[in-house]
Write a protein that holds these residues in place. Structure first.
Motif, PDB file in Angstrom:
ATOM      1  N   PRO A   1      -2.509   7.992  -5.346  1.00 37.28           N
ATOM      2  CA  PRO A   1      -2.189   6.741  -5.865  1.00 37.28           C
ATOM      3  C   PRO A   1      -2.380   6.849  -7.430  1.00 37.28           C
ATOM      4  N   ASP A   2      -3.602   7.701  -7.883  1.00 35.78           N
ATOM      5  CA  ASP A   2      -3.742   7.579  -9.439  1.00 35.78           C
ATOM      6  C   ASP A   2      -2.710   8.576  -9.953  1.00 35.78           C
TER       7      ASP A   2
ATOM      8  N   ARG B   1       0.972  -1.344  -0.201  1.00 31.87           N
ATOM      9  CA  ARG B   1      -0.019  -0.163   0.081  1.00 31.87           C
ATOM     10  C   ARG B   1       1.001   1.188   0.115  1.00 31.87           C
TER      11      ARG B   1
ATOM     12  N   LEU C   1      -1.479   4.351  -1.138  1.00 26.93           N
ATOM     13  CA  LEU C   1      -2.882   4.310  -0.498  1.00 26.93           C
ATOM     14  C   LEU C   1      -2.596   4.601   0.894  1.00 26.93           C
TER      15      LEU C   1
ATOM     16  N   GLY D   1     -11.485   2.903 -15.662  1.00 28.32           N
ATOM     17  CA  GLY D   1     -10.384   3.931 -15.739  1.00 28.32           C
ATOM     18  C   GLY D   1     -10.157   4.352 -16.850  1.00 28.32           C
TER      19      GLY D   1
ATOM     20  N   LEU E   1     -12.265   7.612 -17.521  1.00 25.40           N
ATOM     21  CA  LEU E   1     -11.935   8.979 -16.753  1.00 25.40           C
ATOM     22  C   LEU E   1     -11.018   9.611 -17.247  1.00 25.40           C
ATOM     23  N   ARG E   2     -10.043   8.943 -18.224  1.00 30.69           N
ATOM     24  CA  ARG E   2      -9.060   9.362 -18.986  1.00 30.69           C
ATOM     25  C   ARG E   2      -9.558  10.116 -20.203  1.00 30.69           C
TER      26      ARG E   2
ATOM     27  N   LEU F   1      -4.682  -0.039 -17.810  1.00 26.52           N
ATOM     28  CA  LEU F   1      -4.218   1.301 -17.916  1.00 26.52           C
ATOM     29  C   LEU F   1      -2.797   1.566 -18.024  1.00 26.52           C
TER      30      LEU F   1
ATOM     31  N   THR G   1       1.249   3.042 -10.927  1.00 29.92           N
ATOM     32  CA  THR G   1       0.968   1.708 -10.341  1.00 29.92           C
ATOM     33  C   THR G   1      -0.494   1.487 -10.490  1.00 29.92           C
ATOM     34  N   SER G   2      -1.011   0.264 -10.674  1.00 34.88           N
ATOM     35  CA  SER G   2      -2.468  -0.251 -10.315  1.00 34.88           C
ATOM     36  C   SER G   2      -2.585  -1.141  -9.464  1.00 34.88           C
ATOM     37  N   MET G   3      -3.765  -1.388  -8.735  1.00 36.76           N
ATOM     38  CA  MET G   3      -3.821  -2.450  -7.681  1.00 36.76           C
ATOM     39  C   MET G   3      -4.926  -3.428  -8.097  1.00 36.76           C
TER      40      MET G   3
END
Lengths: 307, 353
Positions: free
Chosen positions: B76-77, B51, B56, B103, B106-107, B154, B81-83
């Motif tokens: 985080p965004d 995290r 996070l 995702g 949103l872009r 992403l 990195t992606s989780m």
């Protein structure tokens, strides 16, 4: 032959006429599941049907007599009552909106940021106001909202305003303030209940995917919590139209809602009119519930398995 | 190695919650395109580490760089990195396609590009044709594949997986492990994967970092960590090892009355541990101890036949229980019989800490 005997070693289970009557195979016990149904019929269906039936009765001097006339409805729609009713609906809708804007974020916050163990306790705090009678709670707003009330004193004292604001009470705004104060907890409850089906991870997922707070609310949280929001909306809306206490105490001389209209009709001994107004509210309530159920399946709220 | 840019470089990162230290100051270096697994018991700090990389949680000390860029203060965004979360992390009200596309929408990517990209990712994770299903219509394994696609789409530099297979049953987990590894090779992205499951870690990892008690205890390839553990904790956690604690003497390891031979000499007077893998041990059936072996006598207290392996438990005179695992064979002794356990001296590993 008073000696106790056992026949062939078989023992009869203990039984008496009374226990047979209640729990026996043919006893009354098997009807237990019908009790709620009976309750619903006796205290909901029958009174509602009576309301409908009485609303078309002929008015007499002190009561009414069987008949079939839409006189009461004509009276309602043809007078200022209808306008008042519409105004009450509008003010009630504003209350719903304000309650949503204030209350729903509280529900989201409790779900996302309060430790899991403490969440229910935090939500329970919102029950505390209900320990006090509604009349007293609403009356207590008078010394707060009045021209020389706590709120105005505070605003003047802090230098924000020079003259007291008189819009807080004995105005439609006063009614909205009263309704929001009274019914905000329902938005918090229902919102939270619906949010319980939203996994807490979701907030982190949204953070990680780059979703800002407003987008997350709009595209994820509100859609997921929609059944709860709708339930609270219907509840607040109907109460806002129907509870006459709030306009009576906070609304000033002109303030009227459906509750007041019914009360006035009864005072004037116009029972069919009172019944007609009640019937109209009933129809609105049923219609809202039906639409809500059709859109979101409201039973989801109470059934975790359906989530 | 040292002049190339690291995928993740954490220097002295630490996290405290009040007085609880979730992660003590730790250095972590992960190579580009590496499949790195953080393995350890629950509550050991591995998820905290993940995290911290994801952003996070914010570290209470230290810096984190991703491909040379200091991201310590980034949200985080804003990090590449992606989780992938443990489970139940899909949006339940959206279809598979909408989940994966979220995702990208949103872009503000054009709609047809999103569609193409999403279907490419669903192909990659083997969910072609599931576009219009809802999460509750999918199995646990399928849901995790959707999550994987939602993160991969992403094109982040680093994919973080937080116990992604924990909710799956053993058989499915095994299949998913191999698939994860294949996907990682295909997309060529650095994977950082957290698990408490040893087999899972061994299957997928290029390199394992063992995290416990808020510390990175040891790291290395699965083979090195299994065969040549440096720390006593590692020997205890990985595989099934028998560990003897004692004091080093000129002659070997003094475990209180008995002196065991060591594979290499250790500094006299020092407290050390000797570990021997249970499969390197044997029960001697009356035969004499072979040259260059160590032997201890005890009582056979339990034996279990597991198909591939026969496992016997021997209680030594000191009270310590020793596990001996032999492929295919079962000890002929009866439970309660006196037996001798023996192992080649060079099978032992010395742990200074």
């Amino acid at each position: 032959m008073s000696q106790p005997t056992t026949t062939g070693g078989r023992r009869q289970p203990a039984s008496s006429p009374l226990s047979d009557l209640l729990t026996g195979e043919r006893g009354l016990g098997r009807y237990a599941f019908y009790l709620p149904l009976a309750f619903l019929i006796a205290f909901f269906v029958v009174p509602m049907l009576l309301t409908l039936v009485w609303s078309v009765f002929e008015r007499t001097n002190f009561w009414m007599e069987p008949g079939f006339t839409f006189g009461a409805y004509a009276d309602f729609f043809g007078s200022a009552r209808f306008e008042n009713f519409l105004r009450a609906m509008k003010s009630s809708a504003i209350s719903v909106l304000v309650a949503f804007v204030l209350g729903f974020p509280i529900a989201v916050f409790v779900r996302s940021s309060v430790p899991e163990k403490a969440q229910h306790k935090a939500i329970l705090l919102f029950i505390l106001p209900f320990m006090i009678s509604e009349v007293i709670r609403i009356f207590a707003l008078r010394p707060i909202l009045g021209r020389h009330g706590v709120l105005n004193d505070a605003l003047i004292g802090s230098g924000l305003i020079d003259d007291p604001i008189s819009i807080f009470i004995y105005t439609p705004t006063g009614v909205v303030i009263g309704e929001v104060m009274s019914y905000l907890p329902f938005m918090v409850f229902c919102g939270f209940l619906a949010m319980e089906s939203v996994p807490r991870y979701i907030f982190e997922v949204c953070d990680d995917l780059g979703s800002d707070t407003l987008t997350t609310l709009r595209r994820v949280i509100v859609p997921l919590a929609a059944p709860g929001i709708l339930a609270a909306t219907i509840f607040i809306f109907i109460n806002g139209i129907g509870v006459f206490l709030i306009p009576d105490i906070l609304g000033g001389p002109g303030a009227v809602n459906a509750g007041t209209l019914v009360l006035n009709a009864i005072s004037a001994l116009d029972f069919p009119l009172a019944m007609a107004i009640a019937a109209i509210m009933l129809v609105i309530l049923m219609a809202l519930l039906l639409i809500g159920h059709w859109l979101f399946d409201l039973t989801k709220l109470l059934d975790p398995a359906k989530r | 190695m040292s002049n190339s840019v690291l995928a993740v470089e954490a220097t002295g990162i630490a996290k405290s919650y009040g007085t609880v230290q979730a992660l003590k100051p730790t250095d972590l270096r992960i190579e580009p395109n590496e499949y790195y697994v953080l393995l350890g018991p629950s509550g050991g700090g591995k998820t905290t580490t993940l995290r911290l990389i994801a952003g996070l949680v914010r570290p209470t000390a230290g810096r984190i760089s991703i491909y040379g860029q200091d991201v310590t203060e980034l949200a985080p965004d804003k990090r590449s990195t992606s989780m992938v979360f443990q489970s139940y992390a899909l949006f339940p009200h959206m279809t598979v396609e909408e989940n994966v596309a979220y995702g990208l929408t949103l872009r503000r990517m054009p709609r047809d590009e999103i569609r193409a990209e999403v279907s490419r990712m669903l192909d990659l994770v083997g969910l072609n044709g599931y576009d219009n299903r809802r999460p509750h219509e999918l199995s646990g394994g399928q849901q995790q594949r959707v999550q994987l696609a939602r993160s991969l789409v992403l094109h982040s530099d680093i994919l973080l997986l937080d116990e992604p297979l924990a909710a799956l049953d053993a058989k499915l987990r095994k299949d998913m492990c191999l698939e994860l590894k294949n996907i990682q090779k295909t997309v060529g992205v650095t994977f950082v994967h957290v698990t408490h499951n040893q087999e899972e870690a061994m299957t997928v990892a290029d390199r394992i970092g063992l995290v416990a008690g808020g510390e990175l205890v040891e790291q290395g390839s699965p083979e090195a960590i299994y065969n040549r553990p440096e720390k006593r904790f590692t020997a205890d956690f990985i595989g099934e090892n028998n560990i003897f604690d004692g004091t080093a003497t000129g002659a070997g390891l003094d475990i209180g009355g008995r002196v065991l031979g060591l594979p290499t000499p250790a500094e006299t007077g020092r407290e050390i541990s000797l570990s021997v893998r249970s499969e390197d041990m044997r029960l001697l059936d009356g035969e004499p101890k072979p040259e260059g072996w160590q032997a201890l006598s005890g009582t056979l207290i339990d034996k279990v036949y597991l198909g591939l392996i026969g496992s016997s438990v021997v209680r030594l005179e000191s009270g310590q229980d020793i596990t001996v695992r032999q492929v295919g064979a079962m000890s002929s002794g009866e439970v309660g019989a006196s037996v001798t356990v023996a192992w080649p001296t060079e099978a032992g590993r010395i742990h200074l800490s």
